[in-house]
Motif scaffolding. Structure first.
Motif, mmCIF file in Angstrom:
data_model
loop_
_atom_site.group_PDB
_atom_site.id
_atom_site.type_symbol
_atom_site.label_atom_id
_atom_site.label_comp_id
_atom_site.label_asym_id
_atom_site.label_seq_id
_atom_site.Cartn_x
_atom_site.Cartn_y
_atom_site.Cartn_z
ATOM 1 N N LYS A 37 2.563 4.762 4.638
ATOM 2 C CA LYS A 37 3.582 3.718 4.321
ATOM 3 C C LYS A 37 2.781 2.195 4.649
ATOM 4 O O LYS A 37 1.848 2.240 5.492
ATOM 5 N N VAL A 38 2.889 1.170 3.849
ATOM 6 C CA VAL A 38 2.369 -0.089 3.927
ATOM 7 C C VAL A 38 3.392 -1.112 3.850
ATOM 8 O O VAL A 38 4.137 -0.807 2.696
ATOM 9 N N ALA A 39 3.489 -2.062 4.370
ATOM 10 C CA ALA A 39 4.391 -3.180 4.483
ATOM 11 C C ALA A 39 4.125 -3.844 3.067
ATOM 12 O O ALA A 39 2.987 -4.130 2.565
ATOM 13 N N GLU A 40 5.345 -4.185 2.398
ATOM 14 C CA GLU A 40 5.137 -4.807 1.068
ATOM 15 C C GLU A 40 4.338 -6.363 1.472
ATOM 16 O O GLU A 40 3.751 -6.803 0.247
ATOM 17 N N PHE A 41 4.603 -6.880 2.206
ATOM 18 C CA PHE A 41 3.989 -8.037 2.612
ATOM 19 C C PHE A 41 2.371 -7.985 2.889
ATOM 20 O O PHE A 41 1.723 -9.217 2.754
ATOM 21 N N ASP A 42 1.985 -6.966 2.932
ATOM 22 C CA ASP A 42 0.547 -6.598 3.475
ATOM 23 C C ASP A 42 -0.378 -6.581 1.999
ATOM 24 O O ASP A 42 -1.674 -6.616 2.405
ATOM 25 N N VAL A 43 0.286 -6.338 1.072
ATOM 26 C CA VAL A 43 -0.521 -6.214 -0.268
ATOM 27 C C VAL A 43 0.220 -7.085 -1.137
ATOM 28 O O VAL A 43 1.281 -7.644 -1.016
ATOM 29 N N THR A 44 -0.535 -7.276 -2.430
ATOM 30 C CA THR A 44 0.120 -8.065 -3.506
ATOM 31 C C THR A 44 0.948 -7.181 -4.382
ATOM 32 O O THR A 44 1.631 -7.888 -5.046
ATOM 33 N N GLY A 45 0.947 -5.884 -4.223
ATOM 34 C CA GLY A 45 1.947 -5.409 -5.018
ATOM 35 C C GLY A 45 1.496 -3.626 -5.258
ATOM 36 O O GLY A 45 0.608 -3.511 -4.587
ATOM 37 N N PRO A 46 2.348 -3.059 -6.102
ATOM 38 C CA PRO A 46 1.977 -1.503 -6.121
ATOM 39 C C PRO A 46 0.611 -1.117 -6.467
ATOM 40 O O PRO A 46 0.126 -0.190 -6.432
ATOM 41 N N GLU A 47 0.194 -2.217 -7.549
ATOM 42 C CA GLU A 47 -1.183 -1.897 -8.139
ATOM 43 C C GLU A 47 -2.317 -1.971 -7.075
ATOM 44 O O GLU A 47 -3.236 -1.119 -7.056
ATOM 45 N N GLU A 48 -2.062 -2.798 -5.988
ATOM 46 C CA GLU A 48 -2.966 -2.896 -4.766
ATOM 47 C C GLU A 48 -3.036 -1.718 -3.970
ATOM 48 O O GLU A 48 -4.041 -1.101 -3.559
ATOM 49 N N VAL A 49 -2.037 -1.080 -3.764
ATOM 50 C CA VAL A 49 -1.839 0.139 -3.191
ATOM 51 C C VAL A 49 -2.408 1.589 -3.984
ATOM 52 O O VAL A 49 -3.207 2.203 -3.406
ATOM 53 N N GLU A 50 -2.054 1.239 -5.184
ATOM 54 C CA GLU A 50 -2.832 2.362 -6.013
ATOM 55 C C GLU A 50 -4.309 2.260 -5.990
ATOM 56 O O GLU A 50 -5.096 3.390 -5.995
ATOM 57 N N ARG A 51 -4.945 1.179 -5.827
ATOM 58 C CA ARG A 51 -6.146 0.991 -5.830
ATOM 59 C C ARG A 51 -6.722 1.324 -4.281
ATOM 60 O O ARG A 51 -7.962 1.776 -4.427
ATOM 61 N N MET A 52 -5.952 1.518 -3.580
ATOM 62 C CA MET A 52 -6.242 1.811 -2.195
ATOM 63 C C MET A 52 -6.552 3.502 -1.947
ATOM 64 O O MET A 52 -7.193 3.926 -1.081
ATOM 65 N N ILE A 53 -6.066 4.111 -3.010
ATOM 66 C CA ILE A 53 -6.098 5.520 -3.034
ATOM 67 C C ILE A 53 -7.644 6.011 -3.657
ATOM 68 O O ILE A 53 -7.611 6.278 -4.902
ATOM 69 N N SER A 54 -8.554 5.769 -2.851
ATOM 70 C CA SER A 54 -9.862 5.780 -3.406
ATOM 71 C C SER A 54 -10.437 7.287 -3.345
ATOM 72 O O SER A 54 -9.816 8.305 -2.637
ATOM 73 N N ASP A 55 -11.594 7.687 -3.916
ATOM 74 C CA ASP A 55 -11.986 9.023 -3.819
ATOM 75 C C ASP A 55 -12.199 9.352 -2.306
ATOM 76 O O ASP A 55 -12.045 10.578 -2.042
ATOM 77 N N ALA A 56 -12.822 8.499 -1.557
ATOM 78 C CA ALA A 56 -13.079 8.705 -0.235
ATOM 79 C C ALA A 56 -11.746 9.046 0.581
ATOM 80 O O ALA A 56 -11.467 10.080 1.458
ATOM 81 N N PHE A 57 -10.653 8.206 0.268
ATOM 82 C CA PHE A 57 -9.091 8.680 0.868
ATOM 83 C C PHE A 57 -8.736 9.818 0.565
ATOM 84 O O PHE A 57 -8.385 10.732 1.226
ATOM 85 N N VAL A 58 -8.992 10.287 -0.668
ATOM 86 C CA VAL A 58 -8.252 11.527 -1.248
ATOM 87 C C VAL A 58 -9.217 12.809 -0.518
ATOM 88 O O VAL A 58 -8.378 13.603 -0.460
ATOM 89 N N ALA A 59 -10.579 12.613 -0.475
ATOM 90 C CA ALA A 59 -11.339 13.468 0.299
ATOM 91 C C ALA A 59 -10.837 14.004 1.648
ATOM 92 O O ALA A 59 -10.512 14.899 2.075
ATOM 93 N N SER A 60 -10.494 12.801 2.408
ATOM 94 C CA SER A 60 -9.821 12.937 3.544
ATOM 95 C C SER A 60 -8.703 13.540 3.725
ATOM 96 O O SER A 60 -8.139 14.506 4.620
ATOM 97 N N VAL A 61 -7.609 13.311 2.790
ATOM 98 C CA VAL A 61 -6.335 13.807 2.605
ATOM 99 C C VAL A 61 -6.618 15.342 2.256
ATOM 100 O O VAL A 61 -5.775 16.174 2.921
#
Length: 80
Positions: A37-61
């Motif tokens: 979960k990420v607060a809506e006011f901590d990002v500019t929108g859903p596109e930024e949340v999608e960009r946060m899902i990097s290859d490194a993040f997915v490897a950890s997941v």
């Protein structure tokens, strides 16, 4: 909870939702799921949340899913 979109991935089902002033990223693999979960006011929108899902993040997941499976398998074996 409002569904926004699915985020393409070859191994995982990744869904993006909005609820209670938060974006929720739900990641599923087989019988397991992880939610972030990420607060809506901590990002500019859903596109930024999608960009946060990097290859490194997915490897950890993926590593966490493997550990979840090992934990569950051990719990089942000790129970039976």
């Amino acid at each position: 909870m409002r569904y926004i979109k699915d985020i393409e991935h070859t191994q995982l089902k990744i869904s993006l939702f909005s609820w209670n002033s938060k974006y929720i990223v739900k990641i599923e693999a087989g019988p397991y799921e992880q939610t972030y979960k990420v607060a809506e006011f901590d990002v500019t929108g859903p596109e930024e949340v999608e960009r946060m899902i990097s290859d490194a993040f997915v490897a950890s997941v993926l590593a966490r899913f493997q550990q979840m499976d090992a934990d569950w398998t051990a719990a089942m074996e000790s129970y039976l």
